[in-house]
Motif scaffolding. Structure first.
Motif, mmCIF file in Angstrom:
data_model
loop_
_atom_site.group_PDB
_atom_site.id
_atom_site.type_symbol
_atom_site.label_atom_id
_atom_site.label_comp_id
_atom_site.label_asym_id
_atom_site.label_seq_id
_atom_site.Cartn_x
_atom_site.Cartn_y
_atom_site.Cartn_z
ATOM 1 N N GLN A 227 0.824 -1.217 0.000
ATOM 2 C CA GLN A 227 0.000 0.000 0.000
ATOM 3 C C GLN A 227 0.851 1.255 0.000
ATOM 4 O O GLN A 227 0.467 2.285 -0.565
ATOM 5 C CB GLN A 227 -0.914 0.015 1.225
ATOM 6 C CG GLN A 227 -2.103 -0.909 1.123
ATOM 7 C CD GLN A 227 -3.114 -0.638 2.217
ATOM 8 O OE1 GLN A 227 -3.523 0.495 2.434
ATOM 9 N NE2 GLN A 227 -3.517 -1.682 2.908
ATOM 10 N N ASP A 228 2.032 1.202 0.644
ATOM 11 C CA ASP A 228 2.914 2.368 0.675
ATOM 12 C C ASP A 228 3.337 2.779 -0.732
ATOM 13 O O ASP A 228 3.592 3.953 -0.996
ATOM 14 C CB ASP A 228 4.167 2.073 1.516
ATOM 15 C CG ASP A 228 3.880 2.108 3.013
ATOM 16 O OD1 ASP A 228 2.832 2.677 3.368
ATOM 17 O OD2 ASP A 228 4.674 1.569 3.796
ATOM 18 N N ALA A 229 3.413 1.808 -1.633
ATOM 19 C CA ALA A 229 3.776 2.105 -3.024
ATOM 20 C C ALA A 229 2.749 3.047 -3.637
ATOM 21 O O ALA A 229 3.092 4.035 -4.295
ATOM 22 C CB ALA A 229 3.858 0.816 -3.835
ATOM 23 N N ALA A 230 1.466 2.741 -3.409
ATOM 24 C CA ALA A 230 0.391 3.587 -3.947
ATOM 25 C C ALA A 230 0.404 4.971 -3.301
ATOM 26 O O ALA A 230 0.216 5.989 -3.977
ATOM 27 C CB ALA A 230 -0.957 2.914 -3.723
ATOM 28 N N ASN A 231 0.644 5.022 -1.989
ATOM 29 C CA ASN A 231 0.643 6.305 -1.275
ATOM 30 C C ASN A 231 1.816 7.187 -1.700
ATOM 31 O O ASN A 231 1.670 8.404 -1.854
ATOM 32 C CB ASN A 231 0.687 6.059 0.248
ATOM 33 C CG ASN A 231 -0.557 5.337 0.734
ATOM 34 O OD1 ASN A 231 -1.627 5.468 0.148
ATOM 35 N ND2 ASN A 231 -0.430 4.560 1.798
ATOM 36 N N THR A 232 2.993 6.572 -1.888
ATOM 37 C CA THR A 232 4.172 7.322 -2.345
ATOM 38 C C THR A 232 3.951 7.840 -3.762
ATOM 39 O O THR A 232 4.280 8.987 -4.079
ATOM 40 C CB THR A 232 5.433 6.430 -2.309
ATOM 41 O OG1 THR A 232 5.547 5.822 -1.041
ATOM 42 C CG2 THR A 232 6.681 7.241 -2.574
ATOM 43 N N ALA A 233 3.396 6.992 -4.611
ATOM 44 C CA ALA A 233 3.097 7.402 -5.988
ATOM 45 C C ALA A 233 2.112 8.569 -5.996
ATOM 46 O O ALA A 233 2.231 9.479 -6.815
ATOM 47 C CB ALA A 233 2.532 6.223 -6.766
ATOM 48 N N LYS A 234 1.152 8.540 -5.075
ATOM 49 C CA LYS A 234 0.154 9.630 -4.972
ATOM 50 C C LYS A 234 0.844 10.942 -4.612
ATOM 51 O O LYS A 234 0.533 12.003 -5.168
ATOM 52 C CB LYS A 234 -0.892 9.261 -3.912
ATOM 53 C CG LYS A 234 -1.969 10.327 -3.677
ATOM 54 C CD LYS A 234 -2.961 10.356 -4.819
ATOM 55 C CE LYS A 234 -4.227 11.133 -4.466
ATOM 56 N NZ LYS A 234 -4.028 12.554 -4.244
ATOM 57 N N ALA A 235 1.814 10.878 -3.665
ATOM 58 C CA ALA A 235 2.541 12.085 -3.255
ATOM 59 C C ALA A 235 3.298 12.687 -4.431
ATOM 60 O O ALA A 235 3.313 13.911 -4.630
ATOM 61 C CB ALA A 235 3.505 11.756 -2.119
ATOM 62 N N PHE A 236 3.918 11.842 -5.257
ATOM 63 C CA PHE A 236 4.646 12.323 -6.429
ATOM 64 C C PHE A 236 3.680 12.843 -7.496
ATOM 65 O O PHE A 236 3.953 13.844 -8.155
ATOM 66 C CB PHE A 236 5.518 11.205 -7.008
ATOM 67 C CG PHE A 236 6.919 11.193 -6.473
ATOM 68 C CD1 PHE A 236 7.959 11.752 -7.187
ATOM 69 C CD2 PHE A 236 7.196 10.640 -5.235
ATOM 70 C CE1 PHE A 236 9.255 11.744 -6.698
ATOM 71 C CE2 PHE A 236 8.488 10.626 -4.733
ATOM 72 C CZ PHE A 236 9.518 11.178 -5.469
ATOM 73 N N ALA A 237 2.555 12.140 -7.653
ATOM 74 C CA ALA A 237 1.570 12.556 -8.659
ATOM 75 C C ALA A 237 0.974 13.925 -8.320
ATOM 76 O O ALA A 237 0.619 14.698 -9.214
ATOM 77 C CB ALA A 237 0.458 11.509 -8.765
#
Length: 457
Positions: A227-237
């Motif tokens: 899930q951290d992968a999705a959250n980190t990607a969201k921060a970059f997006a």
């Protein structure tokens, strides 16, 4: 990837497959099991809720309840909705720009960013026939620039040198100028990573983005972080106009939560997945094919593409001509076939893509490893050239010598020769009777197992 989720979902939908009719009660019960399976796979909760709700609405509607085969109809609904969550179709790189098309690669430290740059460069050179240049703007991590230089040499693409004393924007500007002078089609820019998302990192990459104006901005993320992968990607997006995501280390992630969560959470498509350290271990992400694999339906299209790309067609042609002419299939030919299998990613990779294998238990899958294939190749390598051409020479003392030379037991040599004899027998039948003769042999073998044309039940 997805081993545990695939087993749970496959067993759940399999119980419904043969049912003459479905009720709201058993659909809800099945959806409860699907929900648990998704949560255990570390899929983000909003994604699980949205997926289950969409499946339930369609499943309890006429599409499934009124179907002649409601169990199969429900499987189709689950497959369709999994595909939608992951992005519906493969989204290719958009390189429609005046050369060089610039691809900016961002991500956290340790996600496999630099390796991904090399993999992507090889992918574009080999499969898209592009002239590619790579450059590293990572002036903070020791040996990052040298790592990319080495990888660029391995994948045979242009490399623009840089040094730790330069500013990242200056490096990028010089690389762009060099790419134009060298008539490169694509310039891939590797950026600095951090151990976590911070404002300094974001400011630097925003400045790089503004100066380069790339056609593609890809975020590389480690699939094993779930899930951290999705959250980190969201921060970059939120900070950058990302055009896509690359999931790395998917071969080490048995759960697959990141693949199911990233598209829904970020709104950006997953464009590639990396599964291994080798520079050819990067594949376009196909949500529809992956949904089929999750449900144990296999991925025949990817398997066919892999065969076309990785199997030496010249060797296949040579063997075919040899067999048709009635020449004997020898141990050199067997070794070639074993090596082709290794090039394809081994038995585990093949099984993963074959229909009906999704429900195979981990215990059985663990026994299907490539050690035996490598041992068989080692045994053949320990034979003389004459022995490989004339396997009948391999009697007691010779077999013992081959076993010692390959580090195996005499029983292993005997087993390999028995397998060779079976293959040689099959090839000789194919050569003498052509394809029709082969089909007759297969039909005869099936009759022997019961019934006029197949197995007895």
């Amino acid at each position: 990837m997805f081993e545990s989720l695939s087993q749970r979902l496959s067993s759940t939908v399999e119980r419904l497959r043969g049912r003459g009719r479905l009720t709201e009660a058993n659909i809800r019960e099945s959806m409860r099991e699907v929900r648990i399976a998704l949560l255990e796979a570390d899929v983000a909760l909003p994604v699980v809720q949205a997926l289950i709700q969409r499946v339930q609405v369609r499943a309890i509607g006429q599409e499934v309840m009124k179907s002649l085969t409601p169990g199969q109809a429900l499987i189709k609904v689950v497959r369709d909705e999994l595909t939608v969550v992951m992005g519906a179709v493969n989204t290719d790189l958009n390189l429609a720009a005046a050369p060089p098309a610039i691809v900016l690669v961002a991500g956290l430290q340790g996600a496999g960013k630099t390796t991904t740059v090399a993999k992507l460069a090889r992918f574009l050179r080999e499969r898209k026939k592009k002239k590619v240049m790579v450059v590293s703007c990572d002036v903070y991590r020791p040996a990052a620039i040298e790592q990319l230089r080495t990888l660029a040499g391995q994948v045979e693409v242009l490399f623009h040198p840089s040094s730790a004393g330069q500013a990242p924007i200056d490096i990028a500007a010089a690389a762009l100028d060099a790419a134009k002078k060298n008539f490169a089609d694509v310039l891939i820019v590797d950026t600095a990573g951090r151990l976590h998302v911070d404002s300094e990192m974001m400011d630097e990459i925003k400045a790089l983005h503004a100066s380069l104006d790339p056609v593609e901005t890809l975020f590389v993320v480690d699939a094993m972080t779930g899930q951290d992968a999705a959250n980190t990607a969201k921060a970059f997006a939120d900070a950058l106009p990302l055009t896509g995501v690359v999931l790395t280390k998917t071969d080490g992630d048995a759960r697959g939560g990141a693949a199911l969560s990233v598209r829904y959470i970020t709104g950006r498509p997953i464009k590639f997945v990396g599964a291994g350290e080798k520079t050819d271990a990067l594949e376009p992400f196909h949500p529809d094919r992956l949904a089929q694999r999750i449900l144990g339906m296999g991925d025949v299209l990817s398997l066919v593409e892999e065969v076309e790309r990785k199997v030496d067609q010249e060797q296949v042609q040579k063997l075919a001509e040899k067999v048709i002419k009635g020449k004997r299939f020898d141990l050199n030919d067997m070794k070639t076939q074993l090596e082709q299998m290794v090039n394809m990613g081994g038995m585990a990779s093949l099984i993963d893509k074959l229909p009906g294998m999704g429900g195979m238990s981990e215990q059985v899958k663990s026994k299907v490893n490539d050690k035996q294939v490598h041992h068989m190749i080692a045994i053949i390598n320990s034979m003389t050239k004459k022995e490989r051409r004339h396997p009948d020479l391999l009697k007691g003392s010779r077999r013992a010598r081959v076993a010692r030379g390959s580090g195996q037991q005499p029983a292993d040599v005997n087993r390999l020769l028995k397998q060779y004899q079976q293959m040689e027998k099959m090839m000789s039948k194919l050569g003498s009777g052509g394809l029709k003769g082969m089909m007759r042999q297969m039909k005869g073998a099936m009759k022997g197992m019961g019934g006029p044309g197949g197995f007895t039940r």
